[in-house]
Design a protein around this motif. Structure first.
Motif, PDB file in Angstrom:
ATOM      1  N   ARG A 130      -6.446  -2.641   8.326  1.00  0.00           N
ATOM      2  CA  ARG A 130      -7.578  -2.043   7.621  1.00  0.00           C
ATOM      3  C   ARG A 130      -7.754  -2.647   6.227  1.00  0.00           C
ATOM      4  O   ARG A 130      -8.885  -2.805   5.742  1.00  0.00           O
ATOM      5  CB  ARG A 130      -7.404  -0.527   7.532  1.00  0.00           C
ATOM      6  N   THR A 143      -1.537  -0.759  11.372  1.00  0.00           N
ATOM      7  CA  THR A 143      -2.955  -0.430  11.265  1.00  0.00           C
ATOM      8  C   THR A 143      -3.400  -0.383   9.802  1.00  0.00           C
ATOM      9  O   THR A 143      -4.511  -0.813   9.476  1.00  0.00           O
ATOM     10  CB  THR A 143      -3.245   0.905  11.966  1.00  0.00           C
ATOM     11  N   THR A 144      -2.562   0.108   8.918  1.00  0.00           N
ATOM     12  CA  THR A 144      -2.904   0.118   7.494  1.00  0.00           C
ATOM     13  C   THR A 144      -3.147  -1.297   6.997  1.00  0.00           C
ATOM     14  O   THR A 144      -4.117  -1.567   6.267  1.00  0.00           O
ATOM     15  CB  THR A 144      -1.784   0.784   6.669  1.00  0.00           C
ATOM     16  N   ALA A 198       3.492   2.485   2.818  1.00  0.00           N
ATOM     17  CA  ALA A 198       3.103   2.149   4.190  1.00  0.00           C
ATOM     18  C   ALA A 198       3.207   0.654   4.460  1.00  0.00           C
ATOM     19  O   ALA A 198       3.564   0.240   5.565  1.00  0.00           O
ATOM     20  CB  ALA A 198       1.673   2.626   4.452  1.00  0.00           C
ATOM     21  N   GLY A 209       3.216   0.438   9.756  1.00  0.00           N
ATOM     22  CA  GLY A 209       2.257  -0.083   8.783  1.00  0.00           C
ATOM     23  C   GLY A 209       1.252  -1.062   9.346  1.00  0.00           C
ATOM     24  O   GLY A 209       0.430  -1.606   8.591  1.00  0.00           O
ATOM     25  N   LYS A 254       0.844  -1.187   0.000  1.00  0.00           N
ATOM     26  CA  LYS A 254       0.000   0.000   0.000  1.00  0.00           C
ATOM     27  C   LYS A 254       0.875   1.230   0.000  1.00  0.00           C
ATOM     28  O   LYS A 254       1.733   1.418   0.876  1.00  0.00           O
ATOM     29  CB  LYS A 254      -0.919   0.029   1.227  1.00  0.00           C
ATOM     30  N   VAL A 272      -9.395  -0.274   3.529  1.00  0.00           N
ATOM     31  CA  VAL A 272      -8.407   0.410   2.700  1.00  0.00           C
ATOM     32  C   VAL A 272      -8.060  -0.536   1.562  1.00  0.00           C
ATOM     33  O   VAL A 272      -7.891  -1.744   1.780  1.00  0.00           O
ATOM     34  CB  VAL A 272      -7.139   0.765   3.511  1.00  0.00           C
TER      35      VAL A 272
END
Length: 311
Positions: free
Chosen positions: A46, A42-43, A17, A40, A10, A52
């Motif tokens: 998600r 939480t990204t 990230a 990275g 991402k 995301v």
């Protein structure tokens, strides 16, 4: 696999990230996901939930491709990411009623489901106060209750013990073990390394967006070859062991390098023969904190404390 990613990446503009991550979470795992601030975590979480979209790569959750088939996956997932969400002017029960109404549960059993979820997280005696008056710990419990309204196959939790006192942390840990033993796979992101060590069976460590470790916890916490001796006769043990004692633990134990070919049993016999009483004698293991600090590099968001303690 309950969760599997391949080459997951991402980017936000020029910043990467999450960078080419291959993640593997097996059914029945209690998986601890660790890394410094800005690494990275939480990204990635998600993206697993379809919140995301990935720049590239593949995600499969409970056998389904995400985000393409996320609507088939979400009813089997209980999730709490980036803190619990709630309407502050409503009570905890009212918030859970609304959450349950938006899910697959029928209206007829709603009161029972909400009450049972509140009981499981220690909020069974909750009153009609609005959520805005709750402490952080109460909000965390309420968020976890929301994740338990169904009987999830997979729990995805971000800092579930944030704001809880030690008693509350233990209660939540025991609940997660109970759910796991009943068949729920637990995927847990946390900065509390002691909790990961006490709860999880596998760990993944991410740094600068890359997965730098994914192993069973027992393999990560490998034996050092030294032995930790706990005794009420510390001074006598020091005299008997001499230069074999190379360190002390925080709780007063002695760290000993045994003689060649002389393992824990031989060391115990030697101490007992010299009238040294033993409370415990066990192999020293590498701490999860040391492993995380060694693996994670500088350059993430600044946070006080050791890098292994940062979220």
């Amino acid at each position: 696999m309950v969760i599997e990613t391949r080459g997951l990446t991402k980017r936000f503009g020029s910043r990467t990230a999450v960078d080419d991550v291959d993640l593997h979470v097996a059914r029945g795992d209690r998986y601890g996901f660790l890394g410094p601030n800005g690494s990275g975590k939480t990204t990635l979480v998600r993206m697993l939930l379809g919140l995301v979209y990935a720049t590239r790569g593949e995600i499969r959750v409970l056998g389904h491709e995400v985000p393409r088939h996320v609507h088939q996956v979400l009813p089997a997932i209980g999730a709490m990411v980036e803190g619990p969400a709630a309407y502050g002017h409503l009570s905890g029960r009212a918030n859970l009623d609304l959450l349950d109404a938006s899910g697959p549960g029928r209206r007829a059993g709603r009161r029972h489901r909400v009450g049972e979820a509140l009981e499981r997280v220690g909020l069974g005696g909750i009153d009609r106060r609005p959520v805005r008056t709750y402490s952080l710990g109460m909000r965390q419990r309420l968020g976890l209750a929301g994740a338990l309204l169904t009987t999830p196959e997979l729990l995805v939790l971000d800092e579930p013990t944030n704001g809880l006192d030690p008693h509350g942390i233990r209660e939540i840990r025991e609940l997660l073990v109970e759910l796991n033993e009943a068949g729920t796979t637990v995927f847990l992101s946390s900065h509390l390394l002691a909790e990961i060590e006490a709860l999880c069976t596998r760990v993944g460590v991410v740094d600068h967006g890359r997965l730098v470790l994914e192993e069973p916890l027992d393999a990560v916490r490998r034996a050092t070859g030294r032995i930790v001796v706990t005794t009420p006769d510390v001074e006598r043990a020091l005299t008997v062991l001499g230069r074999a004692v190379v360190d002390r633990t925080d709780d007063g134990g002695l760290v000993v390098v045994p003689a060649d070919g002389d393992g824990p049993r031989g060391l115990a016999r030697h101490l007992v023969a010299h009238d040294v009483r033993l409370d415990a004698l066990e192999p020293e293991r590498v701490s999860l904190e040391d492993v995380v600090v060694d693996l994670t590099g500088p350059g993430n968001d600044s946070a006080t404390g050791p890098r292994g303690s940062r979220r």
